[in-house]
Design an enzyme around this catalytic site. Structure first.
Site, PDB file in Angstrom:
ATOM      1  N   LYS A  29      15.558  -5.978  20.125  1.00  0.00           N
ATOM      2  CA  LYS A  29      15.447  -7.038  21.154  1.00  0.00           C
ATOM      3  C   LYS A  29      14.311  -6.721  22.115  1.00  0.00           C
ATOM      4  O   LYS A  29      13.454  -7.559  22.407  1.00  0.00           O
ATOM      5  CB  LYS A  29      16.746  -7.170  21.934  1.00  0.00           C
ATOM      6  CG  LYS A  29      16.621  -7.999  23.223  1.00  0.00           C
ATOM      7  CD  LYS A  29      17.908  -8.075  23.992  1.00  0.00           C
ATOM      8  CE  LYS A  29      18.217  -6.905  24.851  1.00  0.00           C
ATOM      9  NZ  LYS A  29      17.560  -6.911  26.173  1.00  0.00           N
ATOM     10  N   ASN A  30      14.285  -5.487  22.624  1.00  0.00           N
ATOM     11  CA  ASN A  30      13.334  -5.143  23.683  1.00  0.00           C
ATOM     12  C   ASN A  30      11.914  -4.952  23.184  1.00  0.00           C
ATOM     13  O   ASN A  30      11.004  -4.733  23.976  1.00  0.00           O
ATOM     14  CB  ASN A  30      13.834  -3.917  24.451  1.00  0.00           C
ATOM     15  CG  ASN A  30      15.053  -4.264  25.275  1.00  0.00           C
ATOM     16  OD1 ASN A  30      15.390  -5.440  25.452  1.00  0.00           O
ATOM     17  ND2 ASN A  30      15.740  -3.264  25.781  1.00  0.00           N
ATOM     18  N   ARG A 100      15.430 -12.231  32.426  1.00  0.00           N
ATOM     19  CA  ARG A 100      14.334 -11.806  33.303  1.00  0.00           C
ATOM     20  C   ARG A 100      13.073 -11.445  32.522  1.00  0.00           C
ATOM     21  O   ARG A 100      11.964 -11.467  33.057  1.00  0.00           O
ATOM     22  CB  ARG A 100      14.749 -10.650  34.178  1.00  0.00           C
ATOM     23  CG  ARG A 100      15.611  -9.616  33.534  1.00  0.00           C
ATOM     24  CD  ARG A 100      16.001  -8.495  34.433  1.00  0.00           C
ATOM     25  NE  ARG A 100      14.955  -8.128  35.365  1.00  0.00           N
ATOM     26  CZ  ARG A 100      14.968  -8.475  36.657  1.00  0.00           C
ATOM     27  NH1 ARG A 100      15.958  -9.158  37.127  1.00  0.00           N
ATOM     28  NH2 ARG A 100      14.007  -8.116  37.441  1.00  0.00           N
ATOM     29  N   CYS A 124      19.941  -8.565  39.360  1.00  0.00           N
ATOM     30  CA  CYS A 124      20.955  -8.769  38.307  1.00  0.00           C
ATOM     31  C   CYS A 124      22.067  -7.751  38.509  1.00  0.00           C
ATOM     32  O   CYS A 124      21.992  -6.912  39.416  1.00  0.00           O
ATOM     33  CB  CYS A 124      20.336  -8.695  36.925  1.00  0.00           C
ATOM     34  SG  CYS A 124      20.212  -7.051  36.263  1.00  0.00           S
ATOM     35  N   ARG A 129      15.972  -4.906  40.886  1.00  0.00           N
ATOM     36  CA  ARG A 129      14.918  -5.119  39.877  1.00  0.00           C
ATOM     37  C   ARG A 129      13.752  -5.949  40.390  1.00  0.00           C
ATOM     38  O   ARG A 129      13.452  -7.021  39.856  1.00  0.00           O
ATOM     39  CB  ARG A 129      15.506  -5.694  38.601  1.00  0.00           C
ATOM     40  CG  ARG A 129      16.624  -4.814  38.033  1.00  0.00           C
ATOM     41  CD  ARG A 129      17.202  -5.345  36.753  1.00  0.00           C
ATOM     42  NE  ARG A 129      16.342  -5.117  35.608  1.00  0.00           N
ATOM     43  CZ  ARG A 129      16.692  -5.428  34.349  1.00  0.00           C
ATOM     44  NH1 ARG A 129      17.862  -5.987  34.115  1.00  0.00           N
ATOM     45  NH2 ARG A 129      15.887  -5.193  33.346  1.00  0.00           N
ATOM     46  N   ASP A 312      19.890   2.645  28.599  1.00  0.00           N
ATOM     47  CA  ASP A 312      20.583   1.626  27.794  1.00  0.00           C
ATOM     48  C   ASP A 312      21.635   2.228  26.866  1.00  0.00           C
ATOM     49  O   ASP A 312      22.343   1.477  26.181  1.00  0.00           O
ATOM     50  CB  ASP A 312      19.567   0.820  26.980  1.00  0.00           C
ATOM     51  CG  ASP A 312      18.656  -0.014  27.866  1.00  0.00           C
ATOM     52  OD1 ASP A 312      17.633  -0.502  27.376  1.00  0.00           O
ATOM     53  OD2 ASP A 312      18.967  -0.149  29.067  1.00  0.00           O
ATOM     54  N   ARG A 404      23.777 -11.398  23.883  1.00  0.00           N
ATOM     55  CA  ARG A 404      22.373 -11.332  24.306  1.00  0.00           C
ATOM     56  C   ARG A 404      21.618 -10.236  23.567  1.00  0.00           C
ATOM     57  O   ARG A 404      20.407 -10.316  23.401  1.00  0.00           O
ATOM     58  CB  ARG A 404      22.285 -11.050  25.807  1.00  0.00           C
ATOM     59  CG  ARG A 404      22.900 -12.131  26.676  1.00  0.00           C
ATOM     60  CD  ARG A 404      22.525 -11.901  28.105  1.00  0.00           C
ATOM     61  NE  ARG A 404      21.061 -11.777  28.200  1.00  0.00           N
ATOM     62  CZ  ARG A 404      20.450 -11.451  29.344  1.00  0.00           C
ATOM     63  NH1 ARG A 404      21.184 -11.210  30.428  1.00  0.00           N
ATOM     64  NH2 ARG A 404      19.151 -11.349  29.397  1.00  0.00           N
TER      65      ARG A 404
HETATM   66  C1  EPZ Z   1      13.442  -2.804  30.293  1.00  0.00           C
HETATM   67  O1  EPZ Z   1      13.722  -3.525  31.495  1.00  0.00           O
HETATM   68  C2  EPZ Z   1      14.556  -3.169  29.313  1.00  0.00           C
HETATM   69  N1  EPZ Z   1      14.553  -4.599  29.102  1.00  0.00           N
HETATM   70  C3  EPZ Z   1      15.900  -2.723  29.880  1.00  0.00           C
HETATM   71  O2  EPZ Z   1      16.900  -2.975  28.903  1.00  0.00           O
HETATM   72  C4  EPZ Z   1      15.865  -1.235  30.138  1.00  0.00           C
HETATM   73  O3  EPZ Z   1      17.072  -0.841  30.736  1.00  0.00           O
HETATM   74  C5  EPZ Z   1      14.691  -0.897  31.071  1.00  0.00           C
HETATM   75  O4  EPZ Z   1      13.458  -1.381  30.519  1.00  0.00           O
HETATM   76  C6  EPZ Z   1      14.547   0.599  31.301  1.00  0.00           C
HETATM   77  O5  EPZ Z   1      14.416   1.278  30.117  1.00  0.00           O
HETATM   78  C7  EPZ Z   1      13.665  -5.127  28.218  1.00  0.00           C
HETATM   79  O6  EPZ Z   1      12.850  -4.467  27.618  1.00  0.00           O
HETATM   80  C8  EPZ Z   1      13.718  -6.612  28.014  1.00  0.00           C
HETATM   81  P1  EPZ Z   1      11.731  -1.389  34.206  1.00  0.00           P
HETATM   82  P2  EPZ Z   1      12.624  -3.638  32.655  1.00  0.00           P
HETATM   83  O7  EPZ Z   1      10.689  -2.320  34.721  1.00  0.00           O
HETATM   84  O8  EPZ Z   1      11.281  -3.772  32.060  1.00  0.00           O
HETATM   85  C9  EPZ Z   1      12.113  -0.650  38.917  1.00  0.00           C
HETATM   86  C10 EPZ Z   1      18.919  -3.806  28.022  1.00  0.00           C
HETATM   87  O9  EPZ Z   1      20.076  -3.399  28.207  1.00  0.00           O
HETATM   88  N2  EPZ Z   1      10.950  -1.559  39.067  1.00  0.00           N
HETATM   89  O10 EPZ Z   1      11.298  -0.213  33.432  1.00  0.00           O
HETATM   90  O11 EPZ Z   1      13.074  -4.688  33.599  1.00  0.00           O
HETATM   91  C11 EPZ Z   1      13.373  -1.408  38.485  1.00  0.00           C
HETATM   92  O12 EPZ Z   1      14.016  -1.997  39.564  1.00  0.00           O
HETATM   93  C12 EPZ Z   1      17.941  -3.913  29.211  1.00  0.00           C
HETATM   94  O13 EPZ Z   1      18.463  -4.129  26.907  1.00  0.00           O
HETATM   95  C13 EPZ Z   1      10.412  -1.768  40.329  1.00  0.00           C
HETATM   96  O14 EPZ Z   1      10.878  -1.204  41.323  1.00  0.00           O
HETATM   97  O15 EPZ Z   1      12.799  -2.206  33.345  1.00  0.00           O
HETATM   98  C14 EPZ Z   1      14.197  -0.314  37.825  1.00  0.00           C
HETATM   99  O16 EPZ Z   1      14.938   0.358  38.781  1.00  0.00           O
HETATM  100  C15 EPZ Z   1      18.611  -3.711  30.524  1.00  0.00           C
HETATM  101  N3  EPZ Z   1       9.366  -2.627  40.451  1.00  0.00           N
HETATM  102  C16 EPZ Z   1      13.128   0.575  37.217  1.00  0.00           C
HETATM  103  O17 EPZ Z   1      11.891   0.270  37.873  1.00  0.00           O
HETATM  104  C17 EPZ Z   1       8.808  -3.279  39.365  1.00  0.00           C
HETATM  105  O18 EPZ Z   1       7.852  -4.056  39.517  1.00  0.00           O
HETATM  106  C18 EPZ Z   1      12.956   0.385  35.703  1.00  0.00           C
HETATM  107  O19 EPZ Z   1      12.639  -0.950  35.449  1.00  0.00           O
HETATM  108  C19 EPZ Z   1       9.364  -3.045  38.090  1.00  0.00           C
HETATM  109  C20 EPZ Z   1      10.440  -2.182  37.963  1.00  0.00           C
END
Ligand code: EPZ
Length: 426
Positions: A29-30, A100, A124, A129, A312, A404
């Site tokens: 998915k990701n 998202r 969420c 996030r 995850d 999902r």
């Molecule tokens: C991706 O989300 C995955 N989703 C998530 O999987 C996964 O948990 C996550 O990466 C971490 O590995 C998809 O790929 C669609 P991040 P993403 O940006 O890209 C902070 C699942 O279960 N942050 O790496 O949204 C954020 O708040 C899902 O399949 C900022 O502060 O994750 C978080 O605490 C859930 N500012 C951390 O970084 C930003 O601009 C990691 O977020 C961006 C992120």
């Protein structure tokens, strides 16, 4: 029907059966989500295969269609897409709030069309996030960014290559900026980039489309901008989170499962944890086998960006460790609110205490089935795993979260002996 979330559905599991046999991993998915959005970067046809049939994929295709993308399913898991007729540059709140990852339209639309209007995703269940790292990077690439009425309004006659030091190796920000930089003028360097296998897979497709990317999978990615990209075909990598979930299902039910398509290189942190807890596994050419021959020992886990232990898979491990010998701790460092499943596991008889971002688990010898409620995608599957090991029946409600990210999970699990059924909502 795939793609439609049935909010009232429940899944009922009768536990106590060691799962036996072979299960095949779906495409990730990701990885598939950013790959689908990347096809916006060219007006030529792209073909993606091993695309899983999930609610989030359905939502992505709906959004792309609304932008003007034409797509056809060529077979069960292969889709052909063309962005030749894209005329709309807006990702509406209605779709972004449900998924998202829709925010990944920003980079491709800005890079190819010079403008985008994308709803901010909002928070969420697992955390606030924010998207500040995405926006900071787009501004450094020369885009003008305005936040108005819950939307990001971005414009750039031409993006320019830049040095982008990320304050955190965000997966989404790395993907969005990587896609934007492919058509920017000059060289971009993304420093402290995310190193997840999904980033490598995205760079693989983009390079097949004519981009010039090096260093994907490391913390420093270099992108030499090109003037245009062409069509390409790509096979989506296997889903390491789905694979890790099934490997944990074998461990928690004292079963014996071969997970075909699971890649040991993508699951090194999980396999390291299995080794520490005494869960027996063997890596084979085309998959991984787990034989849950004893209760796992206690262990301390800290979730980290890749190649650290994936957040995850945290919930699934918590379910397994709740039946372990001795105590364990899980420290969640990626998301500030990702222990919602702990209290539901306690309803099944687990002994778990959460303090801030640390969960302490005292292993118990058995769990007992009960009605529980899912709160997010990975929390829902951890309840399913616990139900598979518990005595009696467990009823998991709000399973739309599961749809999902897991393709036909009841079918896959019942084929290896799970006593599981979906109860349609009325
Ligand atoms: C991706 O989300 C995955 N989703 C998530 O999987 C996964 O948990 C996550 O990466 C971490 O590995 C998809 O790929 C669609 P991040 P993403 O940006 O890209 C902070 C699942 O279960 N942050 O790496 O949204 C954020 O708040 C899902 O399949 C900022 O502060 O994750 C978080 O605490 C859930 N500012 C951390 O970084 C930003 O601009 C990691 O977020 C961006 C992120």
């Amino acid at each position: 029907m795939w793609g439609r979330a049935d909010y009232m559905d429940k899944i009922v599991v009768r536990g106590g059966t060691p799962l036996q046999g072979e299960i095949v991993v779906s495409g990730a998915k990701n990885a598939a989500l950013p790959l689908l959005f990347a096809t916006l970067l060219t007006d030529e046809e792209c073909r993606l295969s091993q695309v899983p049939k999930l609610v989030d994929i359905h939502t992505t295709l709906r959004l792309l269609r609304d932008l003007g993308v034409q797509y056809d399913w060529l077979n069960e898991h292969e889709v052909a897409l063309s962005s030749r007729l894209v005329r709309c540059f807006e990702a509406p709140y209605e779709l972004v709030k449900t998924m998202r990852a829709s925010f990944l339209t920003l980079g491709p639309l800005l890079a190819r069309f010079g403008r985008a209007r994308v709803s901010t995703p909002g928070g969420c269940a697992i955390g606030a996030r924010p998207v500040n790292i995405h926006l900071d990077g787009m501004q450094r690439l020369g885009a003008s960014i305005r936040l108005r009425q819950g939307y990001v309004e971005a414009e750039a006659s031409k993006l320019r290559g830049a040095y982008l030091p990320l304050e955190f190796p965000s997966v989404g920000a790395t993907e969005n900026l990587l896609m934007a930089a492919t058509l920017a003028e000059g060289v971009t360097i993304i420093d402290n980039a995310a190193q997840e296998p999904e980033i490598v897979d995205l760079a693989l497709l983009l390079n097949a489309m004519g981009a010039r990317i090096s260093g994907a999978g490391t913390s420093r990615i270099t992108i030499e901008g090109v003037t245009s990209l062409h069509g390409a075909n790509h096979v989506v990598i296997p889903d390491r989170v789905e694979a890790g979930t099934f490997l944990t299902a074998a461990a928690i039910t004292s079963g014996d499962i071969f997970v075909r398509g699971a890649r040991a290189d993508h699951l090194a942190a999980l396999l390291q944890t299995f080794a520490e807890t005494g869960v027996h596994f063997s890596v084979q050419e085309d998959g991984i086998r787990v034989t849950g021959n004893r209760r796992p020992c206690g262990v301390n886990i800290t979730t980290l960006p890749y190649p650290g232990f994936p957040t995850d898979l945290q919930a699934q491990l918590m379910a397994m460790l709740s039946l372990g010998v001795g105590h364990s701790t899980i420290t969640e460092t990626i998301f500030e609110n990702r222990f919602m499943h702990a209290q539901e596991l306690v309803r099944l008889g687990a002994d778990i205490h959460v303090q801030g971002n640390i969960a302490t688990i005292h292993g118990v010898t058995y769990l007992t089935g009960a009605p529980v409620m899912a709160t997010d995608l990975r929390a829902s599957v951890s309840l399913l795993l616990a139900g598979l090991a518990a005595q009696g029946e467990t009823e998991v409600s709000r399973v739309y979260h599961l749809d999902r990210g897991y393709e036909r999970i009841e079918e896959k699990l019942s084929r290896i002996g799970a006593r599981i059924r979906r109860v349609k909502g009325s």
